[in-house]
Design an enzyme around this catalytic site. Structure first.
Site, PDB file in Angstrom:
ATOM      1  N   ASP A  68     -26.212  79.682  17.438  1.00 50.30           N
ATOM      2  CA  ASP A  68     -25.398  79.491  16.236  1.00 50.30           C
ATOM      3  C   ASP A  68     -24.750  78.114  16.174  1.00 50.30           C
ATOM      4  O   ASP A  68     -24.620  77.523  15.096  1.00 50.30           O
ATOM      5  CB  ASP A  68     -24.319  80.579  16.140  1.00 50.30           C
ATOM      6  CG  ASP A  68     -24.914  81.892  15.649  1.00 50.30           C
ATOM      7  OD1 ASP A  68     -26.155  82.008  15.640  1.00 50.30           O
ATOM      8  OD2 ASP A  68     -24.146  82.798  15.275  1.00 50.30           O
ATOM      9  N   ASN A  72     -29.531  82.667  12.024  1.00 52.33           N
ATOM     10  CA  ASN A  72     -28.825  83.893  11.643  1.00 52.33           C
ATOM     11  C   ASN A  72     -27.331  83.685  11.822  1.00 52.33           C
ATOM     12  O   ASN A  72     -26.605  84.601  12.181  1.00 52.33           O
ATOM     13  CB  ASN A  72     -29.327  85.057  12.512  1.00 52.33           C
ATOM     14  CG  ASN A  72     -28.951  86.413  11.908  1.00 52.33           C
ATOM     15  OD1 ASN A  72     -28.529  86.494  10.750  1.00 52.33           O
ATOM     16  ND2 ASN A  72     -29.090  87.463  12.686  1.00 52.33           N
ATOM     17  N   ASP A 110     -15.891  92.994  16.220  1.00 48.41           N
ATOM     18  CA  ASP A 110     -17.007  92.676  17.109  1.00 48.41           C
ATOM     19  C   ASP A 110     -16.833  93.306  18.488  1.00 48.41           C
ATOM     20  O   ASP A 110     -17.748  93.929  19.027  1.00 48.41           O
ATOM     21  CB  ASP A 110     -17.170  91.158  17.252  1.00 48.41           C
ATOM     22  CG  ASP A 110     -17.805  90.552  16.007  1.00 48.41           C
ATOM     23  OD1 ASP A 110     -18.241  91.340  15.136  1.00 48.41           O
ATOM     24  OD2 ASP A 110     -17.851  89.321  15.898  1.00 48.41           O
ATOM     25  N   GLU A 140     -25.274  91.253  12.282  1.00 48.43           N
ATOM     26  CA  GLU A 140     -26.614  90.839  12.706  1.00 48.43           C
ATOM     27  C   GLU A 140     -27.655  91.921  12.432  1.00 48.43           C
ATOM     28  O   GLU A 140     -28.821  91.663  12.189  1.00 48.43           O
ATOM     29  CB  GLU A 140     -26.609  90.484  14.189  1.00 48.43           C
ATOM     30  CG  GLU A 140     -26.102  89.090  14.496  1.00 48.43           C
ATOM     31  CD  GLU A 140     -24.580  88.975  14.482  1.00 48.43           C
ATOM     32  OE1 GLU A 140     -23.902  89.883  13.939  1.00 48.43           O
ATOM     33  OE2 GLU A 140     -24.066  87.959  14.996  1.00 48.43           O
ATOM     34  N   HIS A 159     -27.227  90.051  19.668  1.00 49.24           N
ATOM     35  CA  HIS A 159     -26.678  89.736  20.991  1.00 49.24           C
ATOM     36  C   HIS A 159     -25.722  90.790  21.514  1.00 49.24           C
ATOM     37  O   HIS A 159     -25.729  91.130  22.693  1.00 49.24           O
ATOM     38  CB  HIS A 159     -25.987  88.374  20.936  1.00 49.24           C
ATOM     39  CG  HIS A 159     -24.952  88.247  19.838  1.00 49.24           C
ATOM     40  ND1 HIS A 159     -23.745  87.640  20.017  1.00 49.24           N
ATOM     41  CD2 HIS A 159     -24.942  88.677  18.538  1.00 49.24           C
ATOM     42  CE1 HIS A 159     -23.053  87.669  18.888  1.00 49.24           C
ATOM     43  NE2 HIS A 159     -23.768  88.291  17.978  1.00 49.24           N
ATOM     44  N   ARG A 160     -24.898  91.333  20.617  1.00 49.32           N
ATOM     45  CA  ARG A 160     -23.879  92.273  21.101  1.00 49.32           C
ATOM     46  C   ARG A 160     -24.489  93.606  21.549  1.00 49.32           C
ATOM     47  O   ARG A 160     -24.016  94.239  22.483  1.00 49.32           O
ATOM     48  CB  ARG A 160     -22.794  92.496  20.045  1.00 49.32           C
ATOM     49  CG  ARG A 160     -22.084  91.220  19.714  1.00 49.32           C
ATOM     50  CD  ARG A 160     -20.672  91.392  19.217  1.00 49.32           C
ATOM     51  NE  ARG A 160     -20.173  90.085  18.837  1.00 49.32           N
ATOM     52  CZ  ARG A 160     -19.791  89.143  19.698  1.00 49.32           C
ATOM     53  NH1 ARG A 160     -19.805  89.390  20.988  1.00 49.32           N
ATOM     54  NH2 ARG A 160     -19.385  87.965  19.281  1.00 49.32           N
ATOM     55  N   LYS A 214     -27.394  83.910  21.110  1.00 49.60           N
ATOM     56  CA  LYS A 214     -26.557  83.638  19.937  1.00 49.60           C
ATOM     57  C   LYS A 214     -25.146  83.218  20.350  1.00 49.60           C
ATOM     58  O   LYS A 214     -24.541  82.360  19.714  1.00 49.60           O
ATOM     59  CB  LYS A 214     -26.499  84.886  19.057  1.00 49.60           C
ATOM     60  CG  LYS A 214     -25.885  84.664  17.695  1.00 49.60           C
ATOM     61  CD  LYS A 214     -26.099  85.926  16.871  1.00 49.60           C
ATOM     62  CE  LYS A 214     -26.125  85.740  15.400  1.00 49.60           C
ATOM     63  NZ  LYS A 214     -25.150  85.061  14.707  1.00 49.60           N
TER      64      LYS A 214
END
Ligand code: DC
Length: 685
Positions: free
Chosen positions: A52, A95, A336, A364, A408-409, A436
């Site tokens: 990012d 993204n 998040d 995402e 990613h999370r 990311k």
């Protein structure tokens, strides 16, 4: 970073040690944009290096900013100071919502004032993430914005090439209940036009609907103020930018560690028993006074049982109550990091409910659906609604490949499932998606986690010289993200170390006990270091020397000494580290790792091997003679397989692979099939 198709995490046992967080994504991209809009140079330190931030930096460069790298995570951005050196560009933003939204706003305004046109696009998922509310707000000011794909979504074009008049005297309305990034984008960009006209222009923004993710707005306001723009906030519904506001570079600005990334390690400390000798997990880069809203994840983790203490820029986490306490929480303030709670909930004493998380659906991926599907794979019962998720921990854990949705999370969260009491491994598909925000996440995790030695898989590849086992082993290690042990190199290094000291490695001399003991002593104390690129012996790069035929012959001779073999035993075992090992040599399967779950014995016809070695040497510009290579190979085969200790032979349970007429790719595929067939726990559900 792991670029493998999947990453198998063995069952984990404990955690202890220190992790350094990468810079915050939210702060990094805001700081970059503000530095770019300011006049003069800004020294940015501890910047996150990730997908990012990379797209943001690329975009800023395209727009005419000068960016100089000073060192790791340290760069200097020379801003455009409200001007527009480039008036036409096509920006690809991957993204990265934190790049797409603010750049759309800033470029729409700059293009309107100075005349210009910019196209902004991203990957397919970016084109499914709404931006209509921001576009509406910009259009209400008079900015030309055109959708290039679907109405309401990127890709889009801002500006029409000529200056247009903007209407700035009426309050600008923006919806606050879909994504707080729309408001952030306007707050970051509108100071650009607050100096227009003789006396400048006071700009008011009114939020329509309930403002979600407020902590992110706080980050925006705090960073704006570091850049000299103080915005007045009336409740959470009106924001006022005073006339004549100007971005002023703070000169130097450090980026805090990422508080959302910290959540995985806070959870780790809460879930994992402490490794003996450690007092839990220490996280460096953020403290409780962080400006990032996700730091409040710590409170939620504490409510579930984590014991957390904080210093200025650091957190210490220990397991407290166990099992964890189930929670019922409104997570609007930590959208998040709240995903991490969903995985902690798997270890709780009852069902946990995470509420007010509708924004998960437009991130995402649809994160509510993703977390539900993947938690179910582990055996949890999951209920989901438009804006909540309820997770009942598994009564019987199961495992299956975790799909990560390029999110990613999701990938980072599910790594924590490896502490499951059933001691099942966890497979994370497409692990590189962590790039990311945290490219080295898994490395950092493995660095402070322990597993039972027997749970760390080893794949043995044994075979005679020039059978191609080195190439096969290296390729397997790359495919699986495992460590690589080239045990032959260790024997070669012993040979080189002896020769460096002018000690004989001739067979006759090795017969003398004292001489053999001396060489064994040398082997036990080898000062070697393997990096991805080179091998160092006594701090000298010996990568070339190690591969020479002379070193191979010396290795073959010293390796027949049982004392040398014993001396290298522990060193070879040290390579068995998370997440796994591919070991190649002569006795990996028979002696060093007799319990390895997969042993491959690789052979090829001796002529064939001599030809391959010949080709290899010629390609490196080394002259060679096939017949003498053939004779050497036969001699080595004979010595290696006839020696008394750990002679070269297939382990009883080894898979035999004659690759005389196979390509490397075929051999790799064959071994991967054997490996997968031993991983029945991952058979897809
Ligand atoms: O695989 P290689 O050519 O790099 O190995 C060099 C020598 O080291 C080989 O001739 C025998 C010895 N060796 C060994 O005895 N045991 C091992 N595990 C690896 C190599």
């Amino acid at each position: 970073m792991y670029s493998t198709a999947f990453l198998d995490i063995p069952p984990l046992l404990s955690a202890g040690g220190t992790v350094s967080l990468p810079g915050s994504k939210s702060i990094s991209n805001r700081v970059l944009l503000l530095a770019a809009l300011s006049m003069g140079a800004t020294d940015v330190k501890d910047l996150l290096d990730s997908d990012d931030t990379r797209v943001m930096l690329d975009a800023l460069r395209q727009l005419g900013c000068t960016i100089q790298h000073r060192g790791e995570g340290h760069l200097t951005v020379t801003g455009i100071g409200g001007k527009l050196p480039v008036t036409n560009a096509k920006l690809f933003l991957g993204n990265a919502g934190t790049a797409m939204r603010p750049l759309t706003a800033a470029l729409a305004l700059l293009a309107s004032v100075h005349g210009g046109r910019f196209e902004l696009s991203g990957i397919a998922r970016m084109h499914e993430r709404p931006i209509g509310d921001l576009v509406e707000a910009l259009r209400s000011l008079g900015c030309p914005v055109e959708y290039l794909g679907n109405e309401g979504y990127p890709p889009l074009a801002v500006g029409n090439g000529t200056p247009v008049a903007l209407t700035l005297d009426k309050p600008i309305k923006v919806r606050g209940d879909v994504s707080s990034q729309f408001l952030t984008a306007l707050l970051l960009a509108l100071p650009l036009v607050s100096s227009l006209g003789d006396k400048g222009q006071t700009i008011k923004i009114d939020v329509v609907g309930e403002l979600i993710s407020r902590p992110y707005i706080e980050i925006t306001l705090k960073l704006l103020s570091r850049f000299g723009v103080n915005i007045e906030r009336k409740d959470w519904s009106r924001f006022v930018i005073s006339a004549g506001s100007r971005y002023l570079s703070p000169g130097e600005i450090p980026v805090e560690g990422d508080a959302s990334s910290a959540s995985y390690f806070v959870a780790l400390g809460a879930i994992a028993p402490a490794t003996p000798g450690y007092d839990g997990v220490t996280i460096e880069g953020v403290g409780l006074s962080s400006i990032q809203g996700d730091i409040r994840f710590v409170e939620a983790a504490q409510a579930m049982g984590a014991e957390v203490t904080s210093e200025a820029n650091r957190l210490h986490v220990r397991r407290g109550q166990w099992p964890l306490k189930a929670i019922d929480l409104d997570c609007n303030h930590i959208p998040d990091a709240a995903m991490t709670l969903a995985v902690m909930a798997l270890y709780a004493d009852g069902p946990s409910t995470l509420r007010n998380i509708a924004s998960w659906r437009v991130k995402e991926t649809d994160r509510i659906a993703a977390m539900a599907i993947e938690c179910r794979k582990l055996g949890a019962k999951v209920e989901e609604g438009d804006d909540f998720i309820r997770i009942t921990p598994p009564t019987a854990w199961s495992t299956a490949p975790i799909h990560t949705y390029d999110d990613h999370r999701v990938a980072m969260c599910f790594s924590l499932a490896a502490f499951n009491p059933a001691r099942l491994p966890v497979r994370i598909d497409d692990p590189k998606c962590v790039g990311k925000t945290f490219p080295d996440y898994f490395e950092a995790l493995f660095d402070i986690c322990e597993a039972r030695t027997d749970d760390v898989p080893v794949i043995c590849v044994d075979g005679p010289s020039a059978s191609g086992k080195g190439t096969l082993a290296a390729e397997l290690a790359t495919r699986l993200g495992y460590h690589l042990l080239d045990s032959g190199a260790l024997y070669r290094l012993v040979g080189i170390a002896a020769q460096k000291r002018q000690w004989s490695t001739e067979e006759a001399d090795l017969q003398h006990e004292a001489h053999a003991a001396q060489i064994a002593e040398l082997a036990a104390n080898l000062d070697v270091r393997f990096t991805a690129e080179a091998i160092f012996l006594d701090n000298e790069d010996v990568s070339e020397a190690v591969r020479s035929e002379a070193a191979g012959m010396a290795a073959s001779r010293v390796s027949s000494l049982p004392e040398v073999r014993k001396a290298l035993f522990d060193l070879q075992h040290q390579f068995r580290q998370l997440p796994g090992l591919v070991a190649d040599g002569r006795d990996m399967g028979t002696t060093i790792f007799p319990n390895a779950p997969l042993k491959v014995y690789l052979t090829a016809d001796a002529r064939q091997r001599a030809e391959r070695r010949h080709k290899q040497l010629i390609s490196k510009g080394i002259s060679a003679n096939i017949d003498s290579l053939y004779a050497d190979l036969l001699a080595r085969d004979k010595r290696d397989s006839s020696r008394q200790h750990a002679p070269l032979k297939p382990a009883e349970d080894a898979e035999l692979l004659d690759n005389s007429s196979m390509t490397i790719e075929d051999s790799v595929e064959q071994v991967m099939r054997w490996w997968q067939s031993r991983q029945q726990v991952f058979a897809s559900k």
